[in-house]
Design a protein around this motif. Structure first.
Motif, PDB file in Angstrom:
ATOM      1  N   LEU A 104       0.852  -1.190   0.000  1.00 46.61           N
ATOM      2  CA  LEU A 104       0.000   0.000   0.000  1.00 46.61           C
ATOM      3  C   LEU A 104       0.886   1.237   0.000  1.00 46.61           C
ATOM      4  CD1 LEU A 104      -2.339  -1.341   2.804  1.00 46.61           C
ATOM      5  CD2 LEU A 104      -2.895  -1.252   0.372  1.00 46.61           C
ATOM      6  N   ASP A 105       1.014   1.877  -1.134  1.00 51.41           N
ATOM      7  CA  ASP A 105       1.863   3.056  -1.269  1.00 51.41           C
ATOM      8  C   ASP A 105       1.078   4.299  -0.870  1.00 51.41           C
ATOM      9  OD1 ASP A 105       4.244   4.388  -1.933  1.00 51.41           O
ATOM     10  OD2 ASP A 105       3.592   4.730  -3.992  1.00 51.41           O
ATOM     11  N   GLU A 106       1.677   5.125  -0.026  1.00 52.13           N
ATOM     12  CA  GLU A 106       1.092   6.383   0.442  1.00 52.13           C
ATOM     13  C   GLU A 106      -0.258   6.154   1.116  1.00 52.13           C
ATOM     14  OE1 GLU A 106       2.784   9.049   0.575  1.00 52.13           O
ATOM     15  OE2 GLU A 106       4.365   8.699  -0.875  1.00 52.13           O
ATOM     16  N   LEU A 107      -0.299   5.191   2.034  1.00 53.81           N
ATOM     17  CA  LEU A 107      -1.519   4.873   2.763  1.00 53.81           C
ATOM     18  C   LEU A 107      -1.987   6.092   3.555  1.00 53.81           C
ATOM     19  CD1 LEU A 107      -3.603   2.720   3.518  1.00 53.81           C
ATOM     20  CD2 LEU A 107      -2.087   1.992   5.358  1.00 53.81           C
ATOM     21  N   GLY A 108      -3.256   6.440   3.388  1.00 51.05           N
ATOM     22  CA  GLY A 108      -3.837   7.577   4.094  1.00 51.05           C
ATOM     23  C   GLY A 108      -3.709   8.899   3.375  1.00 51.05           C
ATOM     24  N   ALA A 109      -3.102   8.908   2.194  1.00 49.58           N
ATOM     25  CA  ALA A 109      -2.904  10.159   1.458  1.00 49.58           C
ATOM     26  C   ALA A 109      -4.068  10.420   0.505  1.00 49.58           C
ATOM     27  CB  ALA A 109      -1.599  10.091   0.666  1.00 49.58           C
ATOM     28  N   GLY A 110      -4.145  11.640   0.013  1.00 51.43           N
ATOM     29  CA  GLY A 110      -5.097  11.985  -1.033  1.00 51.43           C
ATOM     30  C   GLY A 110      -6.447  12.433  -0.530  1.00 51.43           C
ATOM     31  N   THR A 111      -6.584  12.658   0.769  1.00 55.98           N
ATOM     32  CA  THR A 111      -7.839  13.124   1.337  1.00 55.98           C
ATOM     33  C   THR A 111      -7.530  13.967   2.566  1.00 55.98           C
ATOM     34  OG1 THR A 111     -10.078  12.427   1.994  1.00 55.98           O
ATOM     35  CG2 THR A 111      -8.231  11.077   2.787  1.00 55.98           C
ATOM     36  N   ASP A 112      -8.550  14.329   3.317  1.00 57.73           N
ATOM     37  CA  ASP A 112      -8.338  15.070   4.556  1.00 57.73           C
ATOM     38  C   ASP A 112      -7.314  14.324   5.403  1.00 57.73           C
ATOM     39  OD1 ASP A 112      -9.304  15.014   7.641  1.00 57.73           O
ATOM     40  OD2 ASP A 112      -9.580  17.016   6.778  1.00 57.73           O
ATOM     41  N   PRO A 113      -6.261  14.992   5.862  1.00 58.94           N
ATOM     42  CA  PRO A 113      -5.196  14.292   6.594  1.00 58.94           C
ATOM     43  C   PRO A 113      -5.665  13.522   7.820  1.00 58.94           C
ATOM     44  CG  PRO A 113      -4.459  16.486   5.973  1.00 58.94           C
ATOM     45  CD  PRO A 113      -5.921  16.402   5.630  1.00 58.94           C
ATOM     46  N   ALA A 114      -6.580  14.094   8.609  1.00 58.56           N
ATOM     47  CA  ALA A 114      -7.045  13.399   9.812  1.00 58.56           C
ATOM     48  C   ALA A 114      -7.870  12.172   9.445  1.00 58.56           C
ATOM     49  CB  ALA A 114      -7.862  14.345  10.691  1.00 58.56           C
ATOM     50  N   GLU A 115      -8.777  12.317   8.484  1.00 57.74           N
ATOM     51  CA  GLU A 115      -9.596  11.182   8.060  1.00 57.74           C
ATOM     52  C   GLU A 115      -8.736  10.126   7.373  1.00 57.74           C
ATOM     53  OE1 GLU A 115     -13.004  12.292   5.752  1.00 57.74           O
ATOM     54  OE2 GLU A 115     -13.683  13.746   7.238  1.00 57.74           O
ATOM     55  N   GLY A 116      -7.804  10.573   6.544  1.00 58.72           N
ATOM     56  CA  GLY A 116      -6.924   9.642   5.838  1.00 58.72           C
ATOM     57  C   GLY A 116      -6.068   8.841   6.802  1.00 58.72           C
ATOM     58  N   ALA A 117      -5.558   9.503   7.842  1.00 59.08           N
ATOM     59  CA  ALA A 117      -4.735   8.808   8.833  1.00 59.08           C
ATOM     60  C   ALA A 117      -5.569   7.783   9.592  1.00 59.08           C
ATOM     61  CB  ALA A 117      -4.118   9.813   9.800  1.00 59.08           C
ATOM     62  N   ALA A 118      -6.790   8.156   9.994  1.00 60.81           N
ATOM     63  CA  ALA A 118      -7.659   7.231  10.731  1.00 60.81           C
ATOM     64  C   ALA A 118      -8.039   6.030   9.865  1.00 60.81           C
ATOM     65  CB  ALA A 118      -8.905   7.960  11.219  1.00 60.81           C
ATOM     66  N   LEU A 119      -8.399   6.285   8.618  1.00 65.15           N
ATOM     67  CA  LEU A 119      -8.759   5.198   7.716  1.00 65.15           C
ATOM     68  C   LEU A 119      -7.539   4.324   7.419  1.00 65.15           C
ATOM     69  CD1 LEU A 119     -10.923   3.840   6.014  1.00 65.15           C
ATOM     70  CD2 LEU A 119     -10.360   5.439   4.170  1.00 65.15           C
ATOM     71  N   GLY A 120      -6.394   4.950   7.197  1.00 70.65           N
ATOM     72  CA  GLY A 120      -5.162   4.198   6.954  1.00 70.65           C
ATOM     73  C   GLY A 120      -4.815   3.300   8.121  1.00 70.65           C
ATOM     74  N   GLU A 121      -4.991   3.816   9.331  1.00 73.03           N
ATOM     75  CA  GLU A 121      -4.710   3.025  10.529  1.00 73.03           C
ATOM     76  C   GLU A 121      -5.660   1.828  10.622  1.00 73.03           C
ATOM     77  OE1 GLU A 121      -4.087   3.792  15.317  1.00 73.03           O
ATOM     78  OE2 GLU A 121      -4.426   5.500  13.987  1.00 73.03           O
ATOM     79  N   ALA A 122      -6.943   2.043  10.320  1.00 69.45           N
ATOM     80  CA  ALA A 122      -7.919   0.951  10.352  1.00 69.45           C
ATOM     81  C   ALA A 122      -7.594  -0.112   9.309  1.00 69.45           C
ATOM     82  CB  ALA A 122      -9.330   1.504  10.137  1.00 69.45           C
ATOM     83  N   ILE A 123      -7.194   0.309   8.119  1.00 64.92           N
ATOM     84  CA  ILE A 123      -6.826  -0.636   7.055  1.00 64.92           C
ATOM     85  C   ILE A 123      -5.603  -1.439   7.477  1.00 64.92           C
ATOM     86  CG2 ILE A 123      -5.897  -0.781   4.703  1.00 64.92           C
ATOM     87  CD1 ILE A 123      -7.681   1.739   4.090  1.00 64.92           C
ATOM     88  N   LEU A 124      -4.604  -0.743   7.989  1.00 69.22           N
ATOM     89  CA  LEU A 124      -3.378  -1.402   8.422  1.00 69.22           C
ATOM     90  C   LEU A 124      -3.670  -2.435   9.515  1.00 69.22           C
ATOM     91  CD1 LEU A 124      -0.275  -1.499   8.146  1.00 69.22           C
ATOM     92  CD2 LEU A 124      -0.153   0.331   9.831  1.00 69.22           C
ATOM     93  N   LEU A 125      -4.483  -2.085  10.500  1.00 73.94           N
ATOM     94  CA  LEU A 125      -4.824  -3.009  11.574  1.00 73.94           C
ATOM     95  C   LEU A 125      -5.634  -4.195  11.058  1.00 73.94           C
ATOM     96  CD1 LEU A 125      -5.630  -0.500  14.444  1.00 73.94           C
ATOM     97  CD2 LEU A 125      -3.823  -2.238  14.458  1.00 73.94           C
ATOM     98  N   HIS A 126      -6.552  -3.942  10.133  1.00 68.24           N
ATOM     99  CA  HIS A 126      -7.359  -5.027   9.557  1.00 68.24           C
ATOM    100  C   HIS A 126      -6.460  -6.052   8.866  1.00 68.24           C
ATOM    101  CE1 HIS A 126     -10.682  -7.078   7.567  1.00 68.24           C
ATOM    102  NE2 HIS A 126      -9.971  -6.993   6.453  1.00 68.24           N
ATOM    103  N   LEU A 127      -5.537  -5.584   8.062  1.00 67.42           N
ATOM    104  CA  LEU A 127      -4.626  -6.500   7.365  1.00 67.42           C
ATOM    105  C   LEU A 127      -3.692  -7.194   8.346  1.00 67.42           C
ATOM    106  CD1 LEU A 127      -3.813  -4.309   4.247  1.00 67.42           C
ATOM    107  CD2 LEU A 127      -5.224  -6.383   4.308  1.00 67.42           C
ATOM    108  N   HIS A 128      -3.253  -6.453   9.353  1.00 66.92           N
ATOM    109  CA  HIS A 128      -2.312  -7.000  10.331  1.00 66.92           C
ATOM    110  C   HIS A 128      -2.930  -8.151  11.125  1.00 66.92           C
ATOM    111  CE1 HIS A 128       1.173  -6.980  12.917  1.00 66.92           C
ATOM    112  NE2 HIS A 128       0.402  -6.893  13.981  1.00 66.92           N
ATOM    113  N   ASP A 129      -4.236  -8.120  11.311  1.00 68.60           N
ATOM    114  CA  ASP A 129      -4.925  -9.169  12.068  1.00 68.60           C
ATOM    115  C   ASP A 129      -5.117 -10.450  11.262  1.00 68.60           C
ATOM    116  OD1 ASP A 129      -5.088  -7.666  14.365  1.00 68.60           O
ATOM    117  OD2 ASP A 129      -7.102  -6.912  13.946  1.00 68.60           O
TER     118      ASP A 129
END
Length: 195
Positions: A104-129
């Motif tokens: 996943l290149d530039e995870l959380g980029a391309g949108t509102d920084p706070a929303e992108g970071a939160a969504l990126g974190e959720a995606i990362l945790l989902h895959l990590h599990d």
């Protein structure tokens, strides 16, 4: 290489150790190239194509490879870069089989920084599990912090030489990197009055 020497990529991950890696560092420092190199070598290995790696290198066999790298926006389909990535990610998640490799290149980029970071974190945790490996690059501080506090996650950065103010293109596991946007803008030639 006509413009400089080749810089080897040293990467070590294991399901029972670090299986999710957050790569940060300077703009134009080699994050995307490192991710592309990892997925390409894994795909080549699975296809039986000899890969140029150090003797003793071990590659897992994946049932599913997913790479979100580059820009796939479409005016015809009303997809921005961000929304196109979300559509492709949704399809990947629906079809993902374990073990997998997700890039996943530039995870959380391309949108509102706070929303992108939160969504990126959720995606990362989902895959990590799940049972697989995840490599993501980011400029999001929340993702770097998540990797510091989550077992089985790690940080890596693309090294930057303070001496000459340039990236070295070395991947350094166990470290967090800064984006260095002003350094990149300086190298790009933006006027000093703007900087």
């Amino acid at each position: 290489a006509p413009r400089g020497s080749v810089v080897p990529l040293n990467l070590e991950m294991a399901l029972n150790e670090v299986r999710s890696l957050v790569v940060s560092g300077p703009n134009a420092g080699g994050k995307s190239v490192a991710l592309k190199t990892a997925v390409l070598l894994c795909a080549m290995n699975q296809a039986g194509i000899p890969v140029g790696v150090e003797e003793g290198a071990v590659f897992p066999v994946f049932r599913f490879l997913y790479a979100a790298v580059g820009d796939s926006q479409s005016i015809l389909d009303s997809l921005s870069t961000f929304s196109a990535r979300m559509v492709h990610l949704k399809e990947a998640l629906e079809n993902m089989e374990e073990p997998f490799l997700a890039i996943l290149d530039e995870l959380g980029a391309g949108t509102d920084p706070a929303e992108g970071a939160a969504l990126g974190e959720a995606i990362l945790l989902h895959l990590h599990d799940r049972m697989g490996y995840t490599l993501c690059s980011t400029h999001q501080e929340a993702l770097k912090a998540r990797a510091l506090v989550t077992g089985g996650m790690g940080n890596a950065c693309m090294e930057f030489s303070e001496g000459d103010g340039r990236p070295t293109f070395q991947l350094c596991q166990g470290r967090v990197g800064a984006s260095r946007a002003l350094d990149a803008a300086t190298r790009a030639g933006l006027p000093a009055s703007l900087l």
